[in-house]
Design a protein around this motif. Structure first.
Motif, PDB file in Angstrom:
ATOM      1  N   VAL A   1      10.584  -1.366  -0.101  1.00 40.98           N
ATOM      2  CA  VAL A   1       9.722  -0.500  -0.878  1.00 40.98           C
ATOM      3  C   VAL A   1      10.928   0.655  -1.051  1.00 40.98           C
ATOM      4  O   VAL A   1      10.660   1.265  -2.071  1.00 40.98           O
ATOM      5  N   ALA A   2      11.868   0.810  -0.126  1.00 41.86           N
ATOM      6  CA  ALA A   2      12.752   2.028  -0.531  1.00 41.86           C
ATOM      7  C   ALA A   2      13.800   1.546  -1.712  1.00 41.86           C
ATOM      8  O   ALA A   2      13.892   2.486  -2.531  1.00 41.86           O
TER       9      ALA A   2
ATOM     10  N   HIS B   1      11.177   5.995  -8.630  1.00 39.16           N
ATOM     11  CA  HIS B   1      10.759   7.235  -8.083  1.00 39.16           C
ATOM     12  C   HIS B   1      11.951   7.985  -7.532  1.00 39.16           C
ATOM     13  O   HIS B   1      11.576   8.302  -6.285  1.00 39.16           O
ATOM     14  N   PRO B   2      13.131   8.175  -8.075  1.00 43.77           N
ATOM     15  CA  PRO B   2      14.265   8.770  -7.290  1.00 43.77           C
ATOM     16  C   PRO B   2      14.242   9.892  -6.547  1.00 43.77           C
ATOM     17  O   PRO B   2      14.866  10.377  -5.585  1.00 43.77           O
TER      18      PRO B   2
ATOM     19  N   ALA C   1       0.839  -1.256  -0.092  1.00 41.46           N
ATOM     20  CA  ALA C   1      -0.052   0.122  -0.064  1.00 41.46           C
ATOM     21  C   ALA C   1       0.863   1.325  -0.033  1.00 41.46           C
ATOM     22  O   ALA C   1       0.445   2.421  -0.613  1.00 41.46           O
ATOM     23  N   ALA C   2       2.033   1.113   0.798  1.00 35.27           N
ATOM     24  CA  ALA C   2       2.802   2.474   0.613  1.00 35.27           C
ATOM     25  C   ALA C   2       3.434   2.565  -0.641  1.00 35.27           C
ATOM     26  O   ALA C   2       3.401   3.841  -1.098  1.00 35.27           O
ATOM     27  N   LEU C   3       3.751   1.727  -1.138  1.00 35.75           N
ATOM     28  CA  LEU C   3       4.521   1.738  -2.705  1.00 35.75           C
ATOM     29  C   LEU C   3       3.312   1.975  -3.658  1.00 35.75           C
ATOM     30  O   LEU C   3       3.533   3.028  -4.394  1.00 35.75           O
TER      31      LEU C   3
ATOM     32  N   LYS D   1       1.075   6.681  -6.895  1.00 34.27           N
ATOM     33  CA  LYS D   1      -0.176   7.625  -7.328  1.00 34.27           C
ATOM     34  C   LYS D   1      -0.053   9.154  -6.935  1.00 34.27           C
ATOM     35  O   LYS D   1      -0.040   9.805  -7.758  1.00 34.27           O
ATOM     36  N   LEU D   2       0.505   9.384  -5.768  1.00 37.52           N
ATOM     37  CA  LEU D   2       0.453  10.620  -5.153  1.00 37.52           C
ATOM     38  C   LEU D   2       2.068  11.531  -5.303  1.00 37.52           C
ATOM     39  O   LEU D   2       1.824  12.575  -5.446  1.00 37.52           O
ATOM     40  N   LYS D   3       3.034  10.537  -5.719  1.00 33.22           N
ATOM     41  CA  LYS D   3       4.491  11.173  -5.969  1.00 33.22           C
ATOM     42  C   LYS D   3       4.676  12.104  -4.696  1.00 33.22           C
ATOM     43  O   LYS D   3       4.978  13.300  -4.941  1.00 33.22           O
TER      44      LYS D   3
END
Length: 201
Positions: A65-66, A73-74, A38-40, A45-47
């Motif tokens: 996730v990190a 999404h760096p 969900a975090a990913l 979605k929200l960036k």
């Protein structure tokens, strides 16, 4: 305004973290997530500017996730917030691209400060833990050995691990033998215990 996603699998802690950050005039919590997947999804979605995440979560760990965020999404900075004061976890977090590593027993104000600092491109790590990490032994496990040993340590049978990871049972046994040998352990359970104690699992 710094846009933040907070990920934590304990509901009360998740709510408290979000509420604490929302008290800051320059920080906006745009989503909360109770597991790594969900975090990913929220990040994709929200960036947001910053992800604040626990390490141990269902579906995906904070480190997994990190690592995915660093690749896809760096621009999103990750802060790991955890109870694990182990050098092995810190080294793995930094290797995964995390910009911050804080312990949950630190004062609440330090979290908001860490969010601001990583947003500026700085790195934030507990000083005592950082010193210990650089003098600690390196993690000898490969990612695949770690995946298999984690599952074996949770009590899963070889056949179950093989099915989940789409490997043959013989391959799983070989990886376990390698991990056991590297850790100087007597068996898979002992190997998992040693790896967890050092923050390698």
């Amino acid at each position: 305004m710094i846009r933040v996603v907070v990920a934590e699998d304990q509901g009360m802690v998740l709510g408290a973290l979000a509420a604490l950050l929302e008290l800051e005039a320059d920080i906006k919590v745009v989503a909360c997530a109770a597991d790594g997947k969900a975090a990913l999804d929220a990040v994709f979605k929200l960036k947001p500017d910053v992800l604040v995440t626990d390490i141990e979560m269902p579906k995906m760990t904070g480190l997994e996730v990190a690592a995915q965020i660093r690749t896809s999404h760096p621009a999103v900075k990750t802060v790991i917030l955890t109870t694990f004061a182990r050098p092995g976890y810190l080294r793995r977090a930094l290797d995964a691209g995390a910009r911050g590593y804080l312990l949950k027993d630190r004062p609440a104000a330090e979290l908001a400060d860490a969010v601001r600092r990583v947003h500026l491109g700085l790195r934030v790590v507990d000083p005592a833990l950082a010193t210990e990490a650089w003098s600690s032994e390196a993690d000898p496990l490969t990612d695949r050995e770690r995946q298999i040993l984690q599952r074996a340590g949770d009590g899963r049978a070889t056949a179950e691990i093989a099915g989940e990871l789409r490997l043959s049972e013989g391959t799983v046994r070989n990886y376990l033998s390698e991990a056991i040998a590297k850790l100087g352990a007597s068996n898979r359970v002992d190997a998992a215990r040693i790896a967890r104690a050092k923050g390698w699992l």
